[in-house]
Scaffold this motif. Structure first.
Motif, mmCIF file in Angstrom:
data_model
loop_
_atom_site.group_PDB
_atom_site.id
_atom_site.type_symbol
_atom_site.label_atom_id
_atom_site.label_comp_id
_atom_site.label_asym_id
_atom_site.label_seq_id
_atom_site.Cartn_x
_atom_site.Cartn_y
_atom_site.Cartn_z
ATOM 1 N N SER A 109 -1.361 -8.819 4.975
ATOM 2 C CA SER A 109 -2.230 -9.931 4.593
ATOM 3 C C SER A 109 -2.536 -10.787 5.815
ATOM 4 N N TYR B 133 -3.765 -14.587 6.932
ATOM 5 C CA TYR B 133 -3.929 -15.951 6.446
ATOM 6 C C TYR B 133 -4.884 -16.716 7.358
ATOM 7 N N ASN C 161 -5.505 -16.793 1.956
ATOM 8 C CA ASN C 161 -4.933 -15.445 2.062
ATOM 9 C C ASN C 161 -5.984 -14.354 1.888
HETATM 10 C C1 LIG Z 1 -0.490 -13.788 1.047
HETATM 11 O O1 LIG Z 1 -0.418 -12.723 0.122
HETATM 12 C C2 LIG Z 1 0.698 -11.858 0.305
HETATM 13 C C3 LIG Z 1 0.557 -10.680 -0.649
HETATM 14 O O2 LIG Z 1 0.224 -11.115 -1.907
HETATM 15 C C4 LIG Z 1 1.969 -12.633 0.075
HETATM 16 O O3 LIG Z 1 3.073 -11.774 0.297
HETATM 17 C C5 LIG Z 1 2.005 -13.791 1.049
HETATM 18 O O4 LIG Z 1 3.117 -14.580 0.806
HETATM 19 C C6 LIG Z 1 0.756 -14.631 0.932
HETATM 20 N N1 LIG Z 1 0.769 -15.625 1.988
HETATM 21 C C7 LIG Z 1 0.514 -16.904 1.765
HETATM 22 C C8 LIG Z 1 0.612 -17.801 2.946
HETATM 23 O O5 LIG Z 1 0.193 -17.313 0.678
#
Ligand SMILES: *[C@@H]1O[C@H](CO)[C@@H](O)[C@H](O)[C@H]1NC(C)=O
Ligand SMILES: *[C@@H]1O[C@H](CO)[C@@H](O)[C@H](O)[C@H]1NC(C)=O
Ligand SMILES: *[C@@H]1O[C@H](CO)[C@@H](O)[C@H](O)[C@H]1NC(C)=O
Ligand SMILES: *[C@@H]1O[C@H](CO)[C@@H](O)[C@H](O)[C@H]1NC(C)=O
Ligand SMILES: *[C@@H]1O[C@H](CO)[C@@H](O)[C@H](O)[C@H]1NC(C)=O
Ligand SMILES: *[C@@H]1O[C@H](CO)[C@@H](O)[C@H](O)[C@H]1NC(C)=O
Ligand SMILES: *[C@@H]1O[C@H](CO)[C@@H](O)[C@H](O)[C@H]1NC(C)=O
Ligand SMILES: *[C@@H]1O[C@H](CO)[C@@H](O)[C@H](O)[C@H]1NC(C)=O
Ligand SMILES: *[C@@H]1O[C@H](CO)[C@@H](O)[C@H](O)[C@H]1NC(C)=O
Ligand SMILES: CC(=O)N[C@H]1CO[C@H](CO)[C@@H](O)[C@@H]1O
Length: 880
Positions: A487, A489, A542
């Protein structure tokens, strides 16, 4: 009269008896001397051809072997494919297309002999060169060198195959057809890279093979240092200049390429028969006594058997018998005539070494004597441009450039490699519309349904790791696919438009950002690694990045592999990389120790580049989640048992041009016994199954380069695999073979996994129900080589037009027949100035027949223009 005739009769008798022995299971000894293989005490001149049993179905083995025999072959050669015979260590599989014993027995029943190339390394454009993937995971293993774990496994497999053959009494000494075996394969090409370890390994392999006591000779091809008693043999496009490593060994040619293999994204290679016949005639002219066509029948790479990377599903090879089992004319017929001409010389070839006689610049003769005034001769013009007239033995002969004439009595020419008199097919492919009666049906539109493949992680067996993993190590080749997901960000106010840059060792990757496809990257056969660069827009917050990395066959071991090798003396040697991203690869090798047996695949660098500031965000060492395979594969969507499953969706409009989707449809196969093909031109890339059987990977969206093709390739001059190409700017393969035995009456299930996007409603099922054939032969052409009698003057023997239909078909009509000076090429003849309409005569002889022959003589055909050299041209249609 009498003398020569009875000799000929005698040798014919011996030959027939020989076959009889093999069929009846009488013990026969096989040895060799410096001239030839010696079978049952007699030197033999042998024509051999490669047929790989899993590349077609057992149902058609008998027909292909029969056609090989009619084409003048004595021996069928095959590799043994370890990875399919032992898919799991210690668990053997010899069923269906992999029923090796049944294949060898089928050859035996046809009265032919077998050359069994056990290897176990096969190469052969076969997945991982025939090595089982589990071999790679044995701790400490190093392939094809003096390494104990490897030698142990190799020895075990050699023993397994030899004992299987012995139990079934298939070696010649047991009354079976196997007269020759092979250990290793083309190792001489790579041995240098293994240093001393390689030399020790060759001796070990030879000793291990000989100790297996097969009672038949062993060969090592392309292996100059093959230890006695192993015969080193030649592979290549030409082998006339080859000499074995000992005067006690015969000159054998184990791979003479009838054409070349096909790769996705490449034009289609072909080899003109005049050049192939020239190469073979030169080999026998120069003292050869055993020659093998690689391939005589190539067939298809069903399932995931195709080697890598990028080897196409068709393994047609421009072979004398085409992928579908039809005779490729005039190649098959011209080579048959050549074999018959050489057979007429057999008694001379085995009696002496050839005597060379220069006849001029690039002109020479080789003469084989049975006694001082009884000889056979080969006259060669190896000039690639100039035709020539030569004087030999007091007579004058015309020799076209790049050709060999065969004179079984040192006087009469019964064959010239450049003069093709055998029947031709009017078109090139069996399914060429111009030349065949093609039956084409669409699939029933009402039966289509689909399943959307999930993008990214779909199962509970995914795993998360920092950094990018190598693909083959991870999937163990259980699937072509590996998902790499992470992912990204994006903070408020940060740049959202960036370049996504992906570097991959190969072979292809489909890229999704936030579950939407953003592009597809791929390499090619000569360089599987690629760089993918695409402008993408990210959302604030995200974002998901899902990359589906794909393999298209596991690379065989090749000499051009970049290797870091530690030989048994502990020295490290680096081998130059070709077609490889060197830095990464050496990095990999240092980490992976004995990993030189795979080239590696999958992603090794992923980054985002801000195209305003050029700032780079390297994602490579971030956290990645992996999933091996696709959900549809896991579910087994290709299975017949799921045909009515609710997993499949059906609506009125079928989604087309969509990435990662499975389709299901059905068709009623056209009646008949012949092979079927699916025309998949309207699809992108994927895999197809008929009634649960994989017919292979397809990739019509990958077009070949637009340059480099020659539709009418000049056969004169040295051939190589790039010389003669066709279908530039087109898909390498649009038609996909469906063996007849895989379909049944009523509805048949077709399942497709489409990766890029296509329109399945345009797929058709194609069969051929007839074929246009033609032939043109002149008054002064030689009579058919098998009817030539040594005791008669050639002029008193009659040339013939001979036409033969494929099995099950008969001559339905004669579209053209003219005796005189007809113009034009096969399929498009027109009458010349001198023309006798002989349609009636030809129709009477041919209509309703499986085949016919028409002697070319004025007595038979009339004489429309006395004193002028005339020819007969006939165009006919065979149908069922
Ligand atoms: C972004 O998405 C991933 C997969 O769903 C997750 O593991 C991660 O914690 C998320 N990051 C944030 C900063 O929300
Ligand atoms: C080799 O095989 C032959 C024939 O099967 C047999 O007669 C001979 O004893 C065998 N030799 C060894 C060393 O096993
Ligand atoms: C060979 O001889 C024939 C007949 O004499 C003649 O027509 C032809 O031009 C000659 N060809 C060459 C290449 O010398
Ligand atoms: C998930 O795990 C269970 C239990 O181990 C297994 O039976 C099931 O097949 C798995 N499902 C998927 C989709 O991987
Ligand atoms: C292979 O392809 C990669 C990526 O396109 C390229 O960087 C590399 O130079 C190529 N190697 C050769 C030998 O052409
Ligand atoms: C191969 O993968 C396994 C498990 O995914 C890992 O433990 C091992 O270290 C890897 N080997 C190499 C050479 O990358
Ligand atoms: C699927 O359904 C059709 C029509 O109801 C039936 O003819 C066919 O046998 C079924 N196939 C399977 C594999 O159950
Ligand atoms: C298929 O989709 C691609 C982009 O997704 C588009 O460029 C192409 O024109 C489409 N082809 C057809 C036949 O609709
Ligand atoms: C295959 O289908 C394409 C159109 O999708 C067509 O142009 C082509 O002629 C077909 N080929 C054969 C051999 O039927
Ligand atoms: C041993 C040998 O001659 N091998 C040749 C086979 O054909 C390929 C393709 O042209 C050549 O590269 C090899 O040298």
């Amino acid at each position: 009269m009498g003398n020569k005739n009875s000799l000929a009769l005698l040798s014919l008798f011996v030959l027939v008896l020989g076959c009889y022995c093999f069929e009846r299971g009488w013990s026969v000894t096989v040895s060799y001397d410096h001239r030839a293989l010696v079978i049952d005490g007699k030197r033999r001149v042998l024509q051999s051809g490669s047929i790989h049993y899993p590349r077609t179905t057992p149902e058609v083995w008998p027909e292909i072997i029969r056609k090989s025999k009619e084409g003048g072959l004595d021996v069928i050669e095959t590799y043994v494919f370890w990875n399919y015979h032992e898919p799991v260590r210690g668990q053997y599989y010899f069923e269906g297309r992999f029923d090796l014993v049944r294949f060898v027995k089928t050859v035996q029943q046809a009265g032919l002999l077998v050359h069994l190339r056990i290897g176990p390394y096969a190469c052969a454009e076969w997945n991982y060169g025939g090595f089982p993937m589990w071999l790679h995971f044995i701790p400490g293993i190093q392939f094809r060198t003096t390494n104990d774990p490897f030698k142990e496994e190799m020895k075990r497999f050699l023993e397994k195959i030899v004992s299987l053959m012995k139990e079934e009494k298939l070696f010649a000494s047991q009354g079976g057809p196997v007269i020759l075996a092979q250990v290793e394969n083309e190792y001489g090409n790579v041995e240098w890279a293994y240093g001393i370890g390689g030399e020790v390994y060759v001796k070990w392999a030879a000793e291990t093979a000989v100790n297996l006591n097969t009672t038949v000779p062993w060969v090592m091809c392309a292996q100059a240092d093959a230890p006695d008693p192993i015969i080193n043999t030649c592979n290549g496009f030409y082998c006339d200049q080859f000499t074995p490593n000992s005067p006690s060994k015969p000159k054998l040619w184990t791979e003479n390429y009838s054409g070349w293999f096909l790769s996705f994204g490449y034009a289609v290679p072909y080899r003109p028969v005049e050049d192939l016949a020239f190469a073979v005639a030169r080999f026998f002219e120069y003292g050869g006594t055993f020659q093998n066509y690689y391939m005589y029948f190539g067939g298809s790479n069903f399932g995931r058997t195709a080697g890598g990377p990028f080897i196409a599903t068709s393994y047609d090879y421009d072979a004398p018998i085409d992928e579908y089992g039809f005779l490729r004319q005039p190649k098959w017929g011209h080579l048959r005539d050549l074999h018959k001409a050489i057979k007429q010389c057999e008694e001379y070839l085995i009696s002496s070494d050839p005597t060379q006689q220069k006849l001029g610049t690039n002109l020479e003769a080789h003469i084989y004597y049975k006694s001082s005034n009884d000889c056979a001769a080969f006259l060669a013009n190896y000039d690639s441009r100039s035709d020539a007239n030569v004087t030999f033995n007091g007579n004058s002969y015309f020799l076209p450039a790049w050709s060999v004439s065969i004179l079984p009595d040192c006087k009469n020419v019964i064959f010239n490699t450049a003069k093709v008199v055998s029947q031709r097919s009017a078109g090139d492919l069996p399914f060429a519309r111009s030349a065949s009666t093609v039956n084409e049906i669409y699939l029933e539109s009402s039966t289509w349904s689909w399943y959307n493949e999930e993008v990214g992680i779909w199962g509970n067996n995914s795993f998360t790791k920092p950094g990018l993993v190598e693909q083959i190590n991870t999937t163990k080749d259980s699937s072509d696919f590996l998902w790499y997901t992470t992912s990204i960000y994006v903070k408020a106010g940060e740049t959202k438009d960036v370049f996504l840059i992906i570097e991959s060792l190969g072979h292809a990757a489909l890229v999704f950002v936030n579950k939407r496809p953003v592009g597809f990257g791929y390499g090619f056969h000569d360089n599987a690694s690629f760089l993918f660069k695409e402008k993408i827009s990210l959302n604030e917050g995200n974002n998901t990045l899902d990359i589906l990395s794909m393999m298209i066959g596991v690379q065989e071991l090749k000499s051009e592999l970049s290797l870091r090798i530690t030989d048994i003396l502990g020295n490290h040697r680096y081998v130059t990389a070709i077609g490889r991203n060197t830095d990464k690869f050496f990095y990999d090798l240092q980490n992976y120790g004995p990993w030189f047996d795979v080239q590696g695949a999958g992603l090794y660098a992923v980054s985002l580049v801000d195209f305003m500031s050029n700032g780079k965000n390297d994602l490579s060492s971030g956290t990645w989640t992996y999933q091996v395979g696709l959900k549809g594969e896991y579910l087994g969507l290709e299975k017949v048992s799921l045909a009515n499953s609710s997993l499949w969706t059906q609506t009125n409009s079928l989604p087309v041009n969509k990435t990662l989707i499975w389709y299901k449809g059905s068709f009623v196969a056209p009646e008949g016994k012949g092979p079927l093909a699916l025309n998949l031109t309207s699809l992108g890339k994927g895999q197809a199954w008929v009634n649960g059987q994989s017919i292979g990977r397809y990739w019509p969206a990958y077009l070949s380069p637009t340059e480099g093709c020659t539709d009418d390739c000049d056969y004169r001059g040295t051939y190589d695999s790039f010389k003669c190409l066709k279908k530039c700017g087109q898909p390498a393969q649009t038609l996909y073979h469906v063996p007849r035995s895989w379909v049944h009456p009523g509805e048949n299930l077709l399942v497709l996994h489409e990766e890029l996007g296509g329109d399945p409603s345009k797929i058709t099922v194609v069969t051929v129900t007839g074929q246009e054939i033609c032939s043109t032969v002149s008054e002064d052409d030689p009579p058919p080589a098998d009817s030539w009698k040594p005791n008669l003057e050639l002029v008193s023997q009659t040339p013939e037009v001979r036409l033969t239909c494929e099995q099950g078909w008969r001559i339905a009509s004669i579209n053209f027949a003219s005796f005189g000076t007809p113009q034009g090429n096969c399929g498009a003849f027109s009458p010349g100035h001198c023309h006798a309409d002989v349609l009636d005569i030809v129709q009477k002889a041919c209509i309703g027949q499986k085949g016919c022959s028409i002697p070319i003589s004025a007595a038979n055909l009339g004489d429309p223009c006395p004193g002028i050299r005339k020819r007969l041209a006939v165009n006919a249609l065979c149908s069922d």
